[in-house]
Design a protein around this motif. Structure first.
Motif, PDB file in Angstrom:
ATOM      1  N   PRO A  42      28.849 -29.505  28.827  1.00  9.21           N
ATOM      2  CA  PRO A  42      27.610 -28.819  28.435  1.00  9.21           C
ATOM      3  C   PRO A  42      27.849 -27.466  27.775  1.00  9.21           C
ATOM      4  N   ALA A  43      29.064 -26.933  27.904  1.00  6.36           N
ATOM      5  CA  ALA A  43      29.348 -25.604  27.364  1.00  6.36           C
ATOM      6  C   ALA A  43      29.958 -25.623  25.966  1.00  6.36           C
ATOM      7  N   PHE A  56      24.272 -25.327  33.733  1.00  6.89           N
ATOM      8  CA  PHE A  56      23.660 -24.451  32.725  1.00  6.89           C
ATOM      9  C   PHE A  56      23.292 -23.055  33.228  1.00  6.89           C
ATOM     10  N   ARG A  58      23.687 -19.666  31.348  1.00  4.48           N
ATOM     11  CA  ARG A  58      22.716 -19.277  30.331  1.00  4.48           C
ATOM     12  C   ARG A  58      21.541 -18.502  30.934  1.00  4.48           C
ATOM     13  N   ASP A  84      21.306 -14.793  26.638  1.00  6.05           N
ATOM     14  CA  ASP A  84      21.490 -15.935  25.748  1.00  6.05           C
ATOM     15  C   ASP A  84      20.299 -15.983  24.800  1.00  6.05           C
ATOM     16  N   PHE A 106      21.003 -27.462  27.951  1.00  7.86           N
ATOM     17  CA  PHE A 106      22.426 -27.141  27.888  1.00  7.86           C
ATOM     18  C   PHE A 106      22.733 -26.341  26.625  1.00  7.86           C
ATOM     19  N   ALA A 107      23.763 -25.523  26.707  1.00  5.05           N
ATOM     20  CA  ALA A 107      24.229 -24.820  25.512  1.00  5.05           C
ATOM     21  C   ALA A 107      24.637 -25.827  24.440  1.00  5.05           C
TER      22      ALA A 107
END
Length: 273
Positions: free
Chosen positions: A164-165, A202, A205, A210, A258-259
Motif C-alpha cells: 500500500p505504500a 494506511f 497517512r 499528507d 492507500f497511498a
C-alpha cells in the motif's frame, strides 16, 4: 480507462488482467463441460451460501485470487499449507489477513464428491472470484479454465506483492514485470471498491502531513483508527459491498485509502487536460 466510465468496464478489464497473470494457451471457456459439467454451478452455489453467512467474504476471495495469481501465476499455490521445512505463501506476513480458506476447502469437497480429481484448486479460485464480483453487482464474465495446480509455495515469493505504500513508479515497474501495463494496474486497483482494510496499512497517512489525502476523510479515518489500534475500515465507505466505480470517484476527491491508490491519480489527471 476514463474516470467516469461505469463498473461494467472495470469488471471486464479486472477479469482480463487476472487472466493474463498466468495465461496459458490451453485455457478455454467451458473446460469442464464434459468432465465435470456442474463444476461452475457448484462453486457459485457454495460462494452464495458463504456470502449469506458473511457478506464481506467475497472481497476476501477476490483478494486471495489476486495474491495467488501475482506470485507464481494462477496456480493455487496460495492454498498450500506450510510444512516443518518450508513456510508457504499463505503464512507470509502479507497474507496473514487473507480469509476464506475454509470456504475454498468446502467448495473443493463438494467438487471432489461430484467429480473426483477433476477440477483444479486454481480454477476453483478463479470461479469463486468471478462469482463474488457478480454477487456484488458486477457483470458475469466467462472464465477460461484448465489451470494446473502448482506444487511449490514459498513465503519469500510473496515479497513482490504490491504494498500500500508504493508510489506510481514502483507500482508500474512491478506490474510491467508481470506483463501488465500501467492501465491494467490502475484498473485492477478498482477491485478496492469492495472489502475492508486494517488500519496499519494506511495510518502513516493519517498522523503525518499528507497533502494527497482529503482532510475531512482523514479526520473520519482517525476516529476509526486511533493510535495503536488495528481496526478495519471499508475501502469504499460509500458502497463497501457494491462493485461499482465509486473507488475512482473517491480518488477525484483525494479520498483514496492507500497511498498506492491515490498515487495513480495525479498523473492520470494531467493526461486529461
Amino acid at each position: 480507462m476514463a474516470w467516469g466510465r461505469g463498473a461494467t468496464l472495470v469488471v471486464l478489464v479486472v477479469a482480463l488482467c487476472l487472466s493474463a497473470l498466468g495465461a496459458d494457451a490451453h485455457l478455454k471457456v467451458g473446460y469442464y463441460s464434459y468432465s465435470c459439467p456442474a463444476a461452475e454451478l457448484i462453486v457459485k452455489e457454495e460462494v452464495e451460501k458463504a456470502l449469506i453467512d458473511d457478506p464481506g467474504v467475497g472481497a476476501d476471495l477476490l483478494r486471495m485470487h489476486f495474491h495467488d495469481c501475482f506470485v507464481r501465476g494462477c496456480d493455487g499455490s496460495v492454498l498450500i499449507d506450510s510444512t516443518e521445512d518450508n513456510t508457504a505463501e499463505k503464512d507470509a506476513h502479507i497474507n496473514l489477513t487473507l480469509e476464506g480458506f475454509e470456504i475454498i476447502d468446502a467448495i473443493k469437497e463438494k467438487l471432489e464428491a461430484a467429480c473426483k480429481g477433476v477440477v483444479s484448486c486454481a480454477d476453483l479460485l478463479a470461479f469463486a472470484a468471478r462469482d463474488s464480483v457478480v454477487h456484488y453487482g458486477g457483470i458475469h464474465y466467462k472464465v477460461p479454465a484448465g489451470r494446473r495446480d502448482g506444487t511449490v509455495s514459498k513465503e519469500g515469493d510473496t515479497s513482490i506483492l504490491p504494498s500500500p505504500a508504493l508510489d506510481l513508479t514502483e507500482l508500474t515497474k512491478l506490474f510491467i514485470s508481470k506483463g501488465l501495463s500501467q492501465n491494467d494496474m490502475i484498473t485492477l486497483s478498482g477491485a478496492h471498491t469492495v472489502g475492508i482494510a486494517h488500519c496499519d496499512a494506511f495510518t502513516d497517512r493519517l498522523y503525518n502531513t499528507d497533502e494527497t489525502l482529503d482532510w475531512k476523510y482523514a479526520a473520519a479515518l482517525r476516529k476509526q483508527c486511533p493510535p495503536g489500534s488495528n481496526n478495519t475500515v471499508s475501502m469504499d465507505p460509500k458502497s463497501p459491498q457494491r462493485f461499482d466505480n465509486h473507488y475512482y470517484r473517491s480518488l477525484l476527491r483525494k479520498r483514496g485509502l492507500f497511498a498506492s491508490d491515490q498515487t495513480s491519480f495525479p498523473r492520470r489527471a494531467r493526461r486529461r487536460r
